[in-house]
Design a protein around this motif. Structure first.
Motif, mmCIF file in Angstrom:
data_model
loop_
_atom_site.group_PDB
_atom_site.id
_atom_site.type_symbol
_atom_site.label_atom_id
_atom_site.label_comp_id
_atom_site.label_asym_id
_atom_site.label_seq_id
_atom_site.Cartn_x
_atom_site.Cartn_y
_atom_site.Cartn_z
ATOM 1 N N TYR A 9 0.832 -1.213 0.000
ATOM 2 C CA TYR A 9 0.000 0.000 0.000
ATOM 3 C C TYR A 9 0.867 1.264 0.000
ATOM 4 N N ASP A 10 2.043 1.182 -0.592
ATOM 5 C CA ASP A 10 2.900 2.368 -0.707
ATOM 6 C C ASP A 10 2.262 3.439 -1.581
ATOM 7 N N ALA A 11 1.705 3.032 -2.717
ATOM 8 C CA ALA A 11 1.077 4.001 -3.609
ATOM 9 C C ALA A 11 -0.160 4.611 -2.953
ATOM 10 N N ALA A 12 -0.899 3.795 -2.189
ATOM 11 C CA ALA A 12 -2.058 4.327 -1.469
ATOM 12 C C ALA A 12 -1.614 5.385 -0.462
ATOM 13 N N ARG A 13 -0.514 5.120 0.241
ATOM 14 C CA ARG A 13 0.011 6.121 1.175
ATOM 15 C C ARG A 13 0.409 7.390 0.434
ATOM 16 N N PHE A 14 0.994 7.244 -0.737
ATOM 17 C CA PHE A 14 1.365 8.400 -1.555
ATOM 18 C C PHE A 14 0.146 9.289 -1.795
ATOM 19 N N VAL A 15 -0.978 8.678 -2.188
ATOM 20 C CA VAL A 15 -2.195 9.438 -2.467
ATOM 21 C C VAL A 15 -2.777 10.027 -1.186
ATOM 22 N N LEU A 16 -2.827 9.244 -0.134
ATOM 23 C CA LEU A 16 -3.418 9.702 1.125
ATOM 24 C C LEU A 16 -2.674 10.904 1.682
ATOM 25 N N VAL A 87 2.791 18.093 0.184
ATOM 26 C CA VAL A 87 2.379 17.940 -1.214
ATOM 27 C C VAL A 87 3.584 17.653 -2.108
ATOM 28 N N VAL A 88 4.712 18.307 -1.828
ATOM 29 C CA VAL A 88 5.907 18.077 -2.646
ATOM 30 C C VAL A 88 6.743 16.914 -2.128
ATOM 31 N N GLY A 89 6.384 16.351 -0.962
ATOM 32 C CA GLY A 89 7.017 15.136 -0.484
ATOM 33 C C GLY A 89 8.226 15.290 0.400
ATOM 34 N N LEU A 90 8.448 16.462 0.978
ATOM 35 C CA LEU A 90 9.648 16.657 1.802
ATOM 36 C C LEU A 90 9.631 15.847 3.094
ATOM 37 N N PRO A 91 8.604 15.944 3.941
ATOM 38 C CA PRO A 91 8.639 15.175 5.196
ATOM 39 C C PRO A 91 8.684 13.669 4.966
ATOM 40 N N GLN A 92 8.042 13.198 3.885
ATOM 41 C CA GLN A 92 7.985 11.761 3.635
ATOM 42 C C GLN A 92 9.350 11.162 3.322
ATOM 43 N N PRO A 95 12.754 10.240 8.268
ATOM 44 C CA PRO A 95 12.287 9.172 9.157
ATOM 45 C C PRO A 95 10.811 9.355 9.500
ATOM 46 N N PRO A 96 10.149 8.335 10.050
ATOM 47 C CA PRO A 96 8.696 8.390 10.285
ATOM 48 C C PRO A 96 8.234 9.519 11.196
ATOM 49 N N TRP A 97 9.102 9.976 12.087
ATOM 50 C CA TRP A 97 8.655 11.017 13.025
ATOM 51 C C TRP A 97 8.475 12.371 12.335
ATOM 52 N N VAL A 98 9.098 12.561 11.162
ATOM 53 C CA VAL A 98 8.990 13.863 10.495
ATOM 54 C C VAL A 98 7.577 14.090 9.945
ATOM 55 N N PRO A 99 7.029 13.211 9.078
ATOM 56 C CA PRO A 99 5.644 13.442 8.643
ATOM 57 C C PRO A 99 4.648 13.374 9.794
ATOM 58 N N PHE A 134 -5.236 13.727 11.292
ATOM 59 C CA PHE A 134 -4.699 13.034 12.464
ATOM 60 C C PHE A 134 -4.261 11.621 12.095
ATOM 61 N N LEU A 135 -5.085 10.906 11.349
ATOM 62 C CA LEU A 135 -4.719 9.551 10.935
ATOM 63 C C LEU A 135 -3.479 9.547 10.045
ATOM 64 N N ALA A 136 -3.400 10.521 9.140
ATOM 65 C CA ALA A 136 -2.273 10.568 8.206
ATOM 66 C C ALA A 136 -0.940 10.724 8.929
ATOM 67 N N ALA A 137 -0.974 11.259 10.135
ATOM 68 C CA ALA A 137 0.259 11.438 10.898
ATOM 69 C C ALA A 137 0.939 10.106 11.197
ATOM 70 N N PHE A 138 0.187 9.017 11.136
ATOM 71 C CA PHE A 138 0.726 7.721 11.556
ATOM 72 C C PHE A 138 0.884 6.756 10.381
ATOM 73 N N LEU A 139 0.931 7.321 9.166
ATOM 74 C CA LEU A 139 1.189 6.496 7.981
ATOM 75 C C LEU A 139 2.671 6.209 7.785
ATOM 76 N N GLY A 140 3.526 6.923 8.523
ATOM 77 C CA GLY A 140 4.958 6.719 8.387
ATOM 78 C C GLY A 140 5.536 7.473 7.204
ATOM 79 N N SER A 141 6.803 7.239 6.951
ATOM 80 C CA SER A 141 7.498 7.872 5.823
ATOM 81 C C SER A 141 7.852 6.815 4.798
#
Length: 478
Positions: A9-16, A87-92, A95-99, A134-141
């Protein structure tokens, strides 16, 4: 910890992540453009006065101790920058704590705004955006696999949006049960779009088919979101298509757009990975701290799910209800009842010293129907909050009267920020001598009327809502 990650579900995370952030960006832009004239220090419903009266009942907000328009701008611009970074993907890329921190910051900033937004922020999609952020915060990087717990919590959110809307319709207005709802909906919805006239004039048998298909989509399809693949992907596709149909037929801010984004939580990489980045097939091991945090948050949200789950099966189902001040795990739904006729409040002004003059000129709002020959525009996912308020005002909602009185006063003062919320000021910045408000019944024009008169609407006056008022009288009222 292979059991923890949903590697497909990497691509799904990309969209979310990017989709939710993009809608946060829209929401913060709306704050920058509309909040101060509506709710600022000199707004129609000033936040300082609200906080003074509400106190702790306002909920969590950064403005608890002090509100200023300058602080509001800082909050909104911070939200814009954070949303753009996702949107441009910097935090992703970190590491997971950044996004996680970025999304939690966006959630906290917007929560602060919603909790002081009063009637102008009293919409279900505000809570929906907050919960999604809030949920998106825990999708990781991109370093780690998307947590399967969060993927399924997103599906639970889509389920509540769709199934809740379906149940509120079946329990509500009879027109949903006899399949006649679309005889009226496209004409009476809050803010018609450029294609709404055409949708309204579709054959009535097709309208019944649309309503029946809506019931299938909202009452049956949501259960399939939890099924194995490829069934879950098929269910998500149905949700996306039907929500896209709603985007074409009306302007409902970001409700439909966000629901489409959330539905991608059920789409696997086998489908999305063909067109979107799938991430690194060999993810780094998930940090233990991240596993612990996600599982703890997941357990917390499962506990909070008791209230909306009970609401779904309740005979007195609440629509768009928050069960806590944090707007997490709420109840959603829309149009449990359908209005059969459309009334609109038309605001007019005159420069004549005689209040009984016939020389009145109409103020044009951006999204709501006004001039009968103006073709409605597409605004969603942008949210025109004043226009939505005018729709509720025409329904006779008492909660709208206080701000409307102040709106008339601001028009008499020719207040610049207020006038910029409108599409057209007939006095080009000059102060009118009097303003008034009349109520009209609107209906879509027929095909013949559109051809002959080039009019999208026909209207007939129903009565006077506010008699001619000058500035002195409005100051005494407000």
């Amino acid at each position: 910890m292979e059991w923890f990650g949903a590697g497909d579900y990497d691509a799904a995370r990309f969209v979310l992540q990017r989709g939710i952030a993009l809608l946060y960006l829209v929401a913060f832009v709306v704050v920058l453009r509309q909040f101060r004239p509506l709710l600022g220090e000199h707004g129609l419903l000033p936040v300082p006065r609200f906080l003074e009266l509400a106190g702790g009942r306002a909920g969590p907000t950064l403005f608890r101790r002090r509100y200023s328009d300058r602080l509001l701008l800082a909050v909104a611009w911070a939200g814009v920058v954070l949303a753009l970074s996702v949107v441009v993907g910097l935090p992703q890329s970190g590491p997971p704590w950044v996004p996680m921190l970025v999304f939690l910051a966006m959630y906290g900033l917007y929560l602060s705004i919603v909790n002081v937004g009063q009637v102008f922020y009293g919409f279900g999609w505000e809570s929906l955006l907050l919960e999604a952020g809030f949920l998106a915060a825990f999708l990781g990087s991109d370093e780690v696999a998307p947590p399967v717990v969060v993927i399924f919590l997103f599906r639970w959110l889509v389920f509540r949006v769709e199934f809740g809307a379906g149940m509120i319709k079946m329990r509500g207005d009879v027109v949903w049960r006899d399949l006649t709802a679309l005889y009226y909906h496209h004409e009476t919805q809050p803010m018609p779009g450029p294609l709404s006239w055409f949708f309204h004039h579709l054959p009535r048998p097709l309208h019944k088919v649309e309503v029946a298909a809506n019931h299938v989509t909202q009452l049956i399809v949501p259960w399939l979101l939890f099924a194995p693949q490829p069934v879950a992907t098929f269910a998500a596709a149905v949700v996306v298509v039907t929500q896209g149909w709603l985007v074409l037929s009306g302007n409902f801010a970001w409700l439909n757009w966000l629901t489409m984004v959330l539905a991608f939580s059920a789409v696997s990489d086998d489908v999305l990975g063909r067109v979107l980045p799938r991430g690194d097939a060999a993810h780094a091991p998930t940090p233990v701290w991240f596993v612990v945090v996600v599982l703890a948050v997941g357990a917390f949200l499962v506990v909070l799910s008791w209230w909306p789950a009970r609401n779904l099966v309740s005979k007195r189902q609440a629509m768009n209800a928050s069960f806590n001040r944090w707007h997490l795990v709420g109840a959603y739904g829309a149009f449990g009842s359908i209005t059969r006729r459309r009334s609109e409040v038309v605001v007019e002004g005159t420069e004549d010293d005689d209040p009984f003059t016939t020389d009145w000129h109409e103020y044009e709002f951006r999204g709501k129907p006004g001039s009968v020959d103006r073709w409605p525009r597409q605004y969603a996912p942008y949210h025109l909050r004043l226009d939505w308020g005018m729709w509720f005002l025409a329904l006779g909602s008492p909660s709208q009267h206080r701000w409307f009185t102040m709106l008339l006063r601001r028009l008499l003062e020719a207040d610049g920020p207020t006038l910029r919320l409108l599409a057209h000021d007939p006095f080009e910045g000059r102060r009118p001598r009097y303003v008034r408000a009349r109520v009209f019944r609107y209906r879509y024009s027929t095909l013949d009327e559109l051809r002959r008169k080039h009019r999208w609407w026909a209207r007939q006056e129903e009565g006077l809502l506010v008699a001619p008022q000058d500035l002195a009288s409005m100051r005494r009222l407000g």
